[in-house]
Design an enzyme around this catalytic site. Structure first.
Site, PDB file in Angstrom:
ATOM      1  CE1 TYR A  74      21.667  14.726  13.508  1.00  0.00           C
ATOM      2  CE2 TYR A  74      20.268  15.102  15.429  1.00  0.00           C
ATOM      3  CZ  TYR A  74      20.879  14.227  14.540  1.00  0.00           C
ATOM      4  OH  TYR A  74      20.704  12.876  14.673  1.00  0.00           O
ATOM      5  CG  PHE A 126       1.725  -1.268  -1.298  1.00  0.00           C
ATOM      6  CD1 PHE A 126       1.445  -1.220  -2.653  1.00  0.00           C
ATOM      7  CD2 PHE A 126       2.978  -0.857  -0.868  1.00  0.00           C
ATOM      8  CE1 PHE A 126       2.388  -0.757  -3.566  1.00  0.00           C
ATOM      9  CE2 PHE A 126       3.928  -0.398  -1.768  1.00  0.00           C
ATOM     10  CZ  PHE A 126       3.630  -0.337  -3.117  1.00  0.00           C
ATOM     11  CB  THR A 127       5.032  -4.716  -2.283  1.00  0.00           C
ATOM     12  OG1 THR A 127       5.186  -3.315  -2.506  1.00  0.00           O
ATOM     13  CG2 THR A 127       4.399  -5.364  -3.508  1.00  0.00           C
ATOM     14  CG  ASP A 217      -0.878   3.279   2.524  1.00  0.00           C
ATOM     15  OD1 ASP A 217      -0.570   4.448   2.173  1.00  0.00           O
ATOM     16  OD2 ASP A 217      -0.336   2.269   2.054  1.00  0.00           O
ATOM     17  CE  LYS A 260       4.140   5.884  -3.826  1.00  0.00           C
ATOM     18  NZ  LYS A 260       5.276   5.457  -2.990  1.00  0.00           N
ATOM     19  NE  ARG A 384       3.389  -3.632  -8.363  1.00  0.00           N
ATOM     20  CZ  ARG A 384       4.159  -3.174  -7.358  1.00  0.00           C
ATOM     21  NH1 ARG A 384       3.895  -2.039  -6.758  1.00  0.00           N
ATOM     22  NH2 ARG A 384       5.194  -3.847  -6.940  1.00  0.00           N
ATOM     23  CG  PHE A 451       8.302  -6.064  -6.904  1.00  0.00           C
ATOM     24  CD1 PHE A 451       7.900  -6.476  -5.653  1.00  0.00           C
ATOM     25  CD2 PHE A 451       8.495  -4.711  -7.126  1.00  0.00           C
ATOM     26  CE1 PHE A 451       7.706  -5.554  -4.634  1.00  0.00           C
ATOM     27  CE2 PHE A 451       8.301  -3.779  -6.120  1.00  0.00           C
ATOM     28  CZ  PHE A 451       7.909  -4.207  -4.862  1.00  0.00           C
TER      29      PHE A 451
HETATM   30  N1  PM9 Z   1       4.461   2.722  -3.847  1.00  0.00           N
HETATM   31  C1  PM9 Z   1       4.644   2.541  -6.202  1.00  0.00           C
HETATM   32  O1  PM9 Z   1       5.334   2.583  -7.214  1.00  0.00           O
HETATM   33  C2  PM9 Z   1       6.756   2.684  -4.832  1.00  0.00           C
HETATM   34  C3  PM9 Z   1       7.328   1.434  -4.297  1.00  0.00           C
HETATM   35  S1  PM9 Z   1       6.828  -0.040  -5.090  1.00  0.00           S
HETATM   36  C4  PM9 Z   1       7.433   0.149  -6.647  1.00  0.00           C
HETATM   37  O2  PM9 Z   1       3.402   2.431  -6.242  1.00  0.00           O
HETATM   38  C5  PM9 Z   1       1.428   2.554  -0.914  1.00  0.00           C
HETATM   39  C6  PM9 Z   1      -0.018   2.468  -1.232  1.00  0.00           C
HETATM   40  C7  PM9 Z   1       2.358   2.742  -1.913  1.00  0.00           C
HETATM   41  C8  PM9 Z   1       3.751   2.791  -1.574  1.00  0.00           C
HETATM   42  C9  PM9 Z   1       4.753   2.886  -2.573  1.00  0.00           C
HETATM   43  C10 PM9 Z   1       4.111   2.681  -0.214  1.00  0.00           C
HETATM   44  C11 PM9 Z   1       5.548   2.720   0.224  1.00  0.00           C
HETATM   45  C12 PM9 Z   1       3.140   2.490   0.731  1.00  0.00           C
HETATM   46  N2  PM9 Z   1       1.826   2.427   0.373  1.00  0.00           N
HETATM   47  O3  PM9 Z   1       7.848   3.774  -1.622  1.00  0.00           O
HETATM   48  O4  PM9 Z   1       8.394   3.595   0.771  1.00  0.00           O
HETATM   49  O5  PM9 Z   1       1.942   2.870  -3.162  1.00  0.00           O
HETATM   50  O6  PM9 Z   1       7.685   5.768  -0.143  1.00  0.00           O
HETATM   51  O7  PM9 Z   1       6.045   3.990   0.076  1.00  0.00           O
HETATM   52  C13 PM9 Z   1       5.266   2.678  -4.908  1.00  0.00           C
HETATM   53  P1  PM9 Z   1       7.587   4.289  -0.249  1.00  0.00           P
END
Ligand code: PM9
Length: 460
Positions: A74, A126-127, A217, A260, A384, A451
């Protein structure tokens, strides 16, 4: 003989996963059930999955071996310390807090740094990032250069920040209302476009002048580093690892979706240099994610992440990864498909406004196009555009973004060149029959990040 030699993937395939084939009639049924939203399809209904590059990479044999070394204590898992070493060594940040994925880091950071009425400038939204800023009481202001909103501008560093726009934010609201400047490498919503080192240095000087932090980011930082190496004067003989380290050194803290660049199926982190911010964040992470030495991840996930970070900055890896994206983009470009140019690093972005000029933006052209590509071939892509952009919080009206795009996102180390050819043929075939696409009507709209779960039906 060609002037330059071809490149190939720097790996061979050890294990395969069968793909599912379907008929067009079956896919039309699946689409209807999914409300014409590619996020609501089941993965088994998909042939080639270009929905996202997030968490969809193939891990290496070394990463899988690392998974077997999971220390699932843990507290104080050995794998956390491996991950911390990797973050310090490759990214240079002093402190790291694991989170279950990128948005976990965004949540904690936004809650700590943003107060009601604050303004957060960034190189395009970013979303998830913008939503966490807003939920913390802040307002996002776009300070990316104008070229980023223009799909046909071939400027090499469309992720750059416009310093005059940044200056206007400080002049209008006052530096004390700007908790940090958010700089993304690369810029996802602009089409996977990089920021130059020169521009980042200028933002650093600006931030120092006003005593404002820069939050990075760093989701696709190695991809950005490759573009700097290829296109920015003075960097052609620098390694990806050196460039990544230099980018990070120009910023104060970072949010990372390790799903990523860092080649893992789950994971993220928040990193920073300031010990006081670290203390606050390591206290908050126990409320929302888990103890500060696991933050919602299993020990084995942190081990795979530590190894993945090292692999992500290898020259041959990044060259092949971006090479495959460019190959798909080039095929589509040669076929006359309207794209965001230059072709980005994690995907090829189709310009739905020019692909479907007869479909108005409030009939969701990119959403309709993504559905049509799926119906044609089983290739899953993502909208997008206006659906992703959501609504203006104050007026409740749709945000109408300049860019109305369909993203063909390439998972890392997963598909072959032959898959890319099948994808290109499908997009060309939909382009030839584009006049029959009418657009969609939204029949269900969720409150947050619509979305992901919105449902549509075709306009007759
Ligand atoms: N990006 C993408 O597919 C997954 C979620 S939206 C479909 O591009 C940036 C630049 C991203 C991102 C996720 C996140 C959030 C932050 N910044 O998905 O929570 O491209 O790991 O990261 C997606 P998490």
């Amino acid at each position: 003989m060609k002037a330059t030699r071809s490149w190939a993937e720097p790996y061979k395939i050890k294990m395969v996963e069968p793909l599912f084939m379907s008929t067009q009639e079956q896919r039309e049924g699946y689409l209807k059930e999914a409300g014409y939203n590619t996020f609501l399809l089941r993965s088994k209904q998909v042939y080639i999955d270009l929905l996202t590059d997030s968490g969809t990479s193939a891990m290496s044999d070394r990463q899988w071996a690392g998974m077997m070394m999971g220390d699932e204590a843990y507290a104080g898992s050995e794998n956390f310390y491996h991950m911390e070493d990797a973050v310090r060594r490759y990214y240079g940040y002093k402190h790291v807090i694991p989170t279950h994925q990128g948005r976990g880091a965004e949540h904690i950071l936004s809650q700590i740094l943003i107060n009601k009425g604050d303004v957060v400038p960034g190189n395009m939204y970013f979303t998830t990032t913008r939503l966490h800023q807003e939920l913390a009481g802040g307002k996002f202001v776009d300070v990316i250069i104008d070229e980023a909103h223009d799909p046909v501008s071939e400027y090499k560093f469309k992720g750059n920040c416009d310093i005059q726009k940044l200056q206007r934010v400080v002049d209008t609201y006052g530096a004390e209302r700007v908790p940090y400047i958010c700089m993304a490498t690369t810029v996802n919503m602009a089409g996977g476009q990089p920021i130059s080192m020169e521009n980042l240095k200028t933002v650093r000087a600006f931030a120092d002048k006003y005593g404002i932090m820069i939050v990075h980011d760093m989701t696709r930082v190695a991809e950005n580093a490759f573009m700097i190496q290829q296109h920015e004067a003075g960097y052609s003989d620098r390694s990806i690892a050196e460039i990544v380290l230099e980018i990070c050194s120009l910023t104060d803290a970072a949010t990372m979706s390790a799903k990523k660049d860092a080649l893992v199926n789950i994971g993220g982190f928040l990193a920073m240099n300031d010990p006081e911010l670290y203390q606050k964040a390591s206290n908050m992470v126990v409320v929302y994610e888990g103890l500060h030495t696991y933050g919602g991840l299993a020990g084995r996930d942190m081990e795979a992440l530590a190894i993945g970070i090292g692999e992500s900055v290898q020259q041959e890896h990044i060259r092949a990864r971006i090479g495959q994206v460019q190959h798909l983009g080039q095929m589509l470009r040669e076929a006359g498909i309207p794209l965001v140019l230059p072709i980005g690093t994690h995907g090829v972005f189709i310009d739905a406004k020019r692909f479907l000029p007869h479909v108005p933006q409030d009939a969701f052209p990119a959403q309709a196009l993504a559905a049509e590509i799926y119906a044609d071939s089983g290739v899953r892509t993502m909208e997008r555009g206006i659906v992703s952009a959501g609504r203006n919080l104050e007026t409740g009206a749709h945000n109408f973004p300049e860019l109305e795009l369909v993203r063909l996102t390439i998972p890392r180390r997963v598909y072959t060149q032959a898959h890319m050819e099948v994808v290109a043929e499908s997009v060309v075939s939909v382009f030839e029959a584009r006049d029959k696409i009418r657009g969609l009507k939204m029949i269900y709209e969720p409150t947050y990040l619509r979305f992901f779960q919105a449902r549509f039906e075709p306009i007759q």
